[in-house]
Design a protein around this motif. Structure first.
Motif, mmCIF file in Angstrom:
data_model
loop_
_atom_site.group_PDB
_atom_site.id
_atom_site.type_symbol
_atom_site.label_atom_id
_atom_site.label_comp_id
_atom_site.label_asym_id
_atom_site.label_seq_id
_atom_site.Cartn_x
_atom_site.Cartn_y
_atom_site.Cartn_z
ATOM 1 N N PRO A 45 10.370 5.139 -11.170
ATOM 2 C CA PRO A 45 11.376 4.455 -10.363
ATOM 3 C C PRO A 45 10.870 3.116 -9.864
ATOM 4 O O PRO A 45 9.688 2.964 -9.544
ATOM 5 C CB PRO A 45 11.604 5.419 -9.191
ATOM 6 N N VAL A 46 11.758 2.138 -9.805
ATOM 7 C CA VAL A 46 11.358 0.794 -9.408
ATOM 8 C C VAL A 46 11.333 0.646 -7.892
ATOM 9 O O VAL A 46 10.400 0.076 -7.325
ATOM 10 C CB VAL A 46 12.308 -0.259 -10.030
ATOM 11 N N THR A 47 12.344 1.172 -7.206
ATOM 12 C CA THR A 47 12.438 0.995 -5.752
ATOM 13 C C THR A 47 11.861 2.195 -5.015
ATOM 14 O O THR A 47 11.778 3.309 -5.564
ATOM 15 C CB THR A 47 13.901 0.797 -5.321
ATOM 16 N N THR A 48 11.486 1.968 -3.750
ATOM 17 C CA THR A 48 10.983 3.055 -2.912
ATOM 18 C C THR A 48 12.033 4.138 -2.745
ATOM 19 O O THR A 48 11.730 5.337 -2.803
ATOM 20 C CB THR A 48 10.576 2.506 -1.533
ATOM 21 N N LYS A 49 13.279 3.729 -2.557
ATOM 22 C CA LYS A 49 14.368 4.693 -2.386
ATOM 23 C C LYS A 49 14.483 5.609 -3.597
ATOM 24 O O LYS A 49 14.560 6.837 -3.452
ATOM 25 C CB LYS A 49 15.688 3.949 -2.170
ATOM 26 N N ASN A 50 14.485 5.021 -4.793
ATOM 27 C CA ASN A 50 14.612 5.834 -6.007
ATOM 28 C C ASN A 50 13.401 6.741 -6.214
ATOM 29 O O ASN A 50 13.531 7.874 -6.677
ATOM 30 C CB ASN A 50 14.783 4.930 -7.229
ATOM 31 N N LEU A 51 12.231 6.237 -5.858
ATOM 32 C CA LEU A 51 11.029 7.045 -6.006
ATOM 33 C C LEU A 51 11.080 8.263 -5.080
ATOM 34 O O LEU A 51 10.776 9.384 -5.499
ATOM 35 C CB LEU A 51 9.794 6.193 -5.710
ATOM 36 N N LEU A 52 11.492 8.050 -3.826
ATOM 37 C CA LEU A 52 11.603 9.164 -2.886
ATOM 38 C C LEU A 52 12.684 10.144 -3.320
ATOM 39 O O LEU A 52 12.526 11.367 -3.174
ATOM 40 C CB LEU A 52 11.887 8.634 -1.480
ATOM 41 N N GLU A 53 13.784 9.619 -3.856
ATOM 42 C CA GLU A 53 14.842 10.502 -4.349
ATOM 43 C C GLU A 53 14.343 11.392 -5.479
ATOM 44 O O GLU A 53 14.664 12.583 -5.538
ATOM 45 C CB GLU A 53 16.037 9.667 -4.825
ATOM 46 N N PRO A 101 0.807 -1.226 0.000
ATOM 47 C CA PRO A 101 0.000 0.000 0.000
ATOM 48 C C PRO A 101 0.841 1.277 0.000
ATOM 49 O O PRO A 101 0.524 2.222 -0.717
ATOM 50 C CB PRO A 101 -0.824 -0.132 1.291
ATOM 51 N N PHE A 102 1.918 1.293 0.782
ATOM 52 C CA PHE A 102 2.762 2.498 0.835
ATOM 53 C C PHE A 102 3.333 2.825 -0.540
ATOM 54 O O PHE A 102 3.321 3.976 -0.985
ATOM 55 C CB PHE A 102 3.892 2.303 1.839
ATOM 56 N N ASP A 103 3.848 1.811 -1.233
ATOM 57 C CA ASP A 103 4.442 2.036 -2.547
ATOM 58 C C ASP A 103 3.401 2.508 -3.560
ATOM 59 O O ASP A 103 3.688 3.339 -4.428
ATOM 60 C CB ASP A 103 5.112 0.751 -3.056
#
Length: 256
Positions: A132-140, A93-95
């Protein structure tokens, strides 16, 4: 809340009527001030009969539930398109929430009241390659967008809020936010961006989700702010409330 659950459990356990009590918590990141209470409650549950307490760990949504959440968030019945999003971002859900907000900020979808609309399906499908594929990349990507597209005042306020949240271990008293005189309108905008949220019961500001906390926690550029450390020290000396003084003292050592 845990004290209330203990009270109900004790007083309802011998009643003839059947009662089901459901509670949930994120056990990955428990605030320091709550750890003792949580550990105590878990110990209490372990003393109960095996069939009295059932623990359920929430994992990713199944594919159908993830599709339903996407379709509701995007106001679309395009199953093939939603399948592509799930392949990109997964089914947590978060993603899903963060991806929808990312698409809004990229003007790929338009937000209207409590839902969003895909106004140009060709543009939307072309944009899928850039998601972005990962949560980290999306937040960046989202933080980069703020830095590049928002005003200097907004960006400086955003960084200050993040620093405060890290120094105060995830919960900044609203009295401190008022003390350093941060623009309320900008705070409201940051709240709308789902990086932070207001906790009315404390009252305080916290990160919108623990995953956002973890992301910024690894960014050393948000630590060691001397001017903010002075503000915290001054607030400690001038704040008469003992609990807030304690919180401020705990964080002060981390920002000197």
């Amino acid at each position: 809340m845990l004290d209330m659950l203990k009270f109900f459990t004790d007083n309802l356990s011998n009643k003839k009527s059947n009662c089901i009590i459901v509670t949930s918590t994120n056990t990955e990141l428990i605030p320091e001030k709550n750890k003792e209470n949580v550990d105590s409650f878990i110990g209490f549950l372990e003393c109960l009969p095996n069939d009295y307490c059932i623990t359920y760990h929430c994992n990713d949504l199944n594919n159908n539930d993830a599709k339903s959440l996407y379709m509701h968030a995007l106001n679309t019945n395009n199953s093939e398109l939603v399948d592509l999003l799930i392949k990109k971002s997964g089914s947590r859900p978060f993603d899903i929430i963060m991806l929808v907000r990312f698409l809004q900020e990229q003007n790929t979808i338009q937000k209207y009241q409590y839902t969003s609309y895909i106004t140009d399906f060709d543009k939307f499908q072309n944009k899928l390659n850039d998601i972005p594929v990962t949560t980290k990349n999306l937040l960046e990507q989202r933080v980069k967008k703020i830095k590049e597209s928002m005003s200097v005042e907004y960006w400086d306020t955003f960084k200050t809020i993040v620093k405060c949240l890290l120094y105060f271990k995830g919960n900044v008293p609203l009295s401190f936010i008022s003390y350093i005189d941060i623009d309320e309108d900008i705070i409201s905008e940051i709240n709308d961006s789902l990086f932070i949220k207001f906790c009315d019961d404390i009252p305080a500001i916290s990160f919108f989700h623990d995953n956002i906390y973890r992301y910024f926690e690894k960014k050393k550029t948000y630590y060691f702010d001397g001017s903010l450390a002075k503000e915290i020290n001054s607030w400690i000396l001038n704040n008469p409330r003992s609990e807030e003084r304690r919180v401020g003292k705990e964080c002060h050592g981390r920002c000197r």
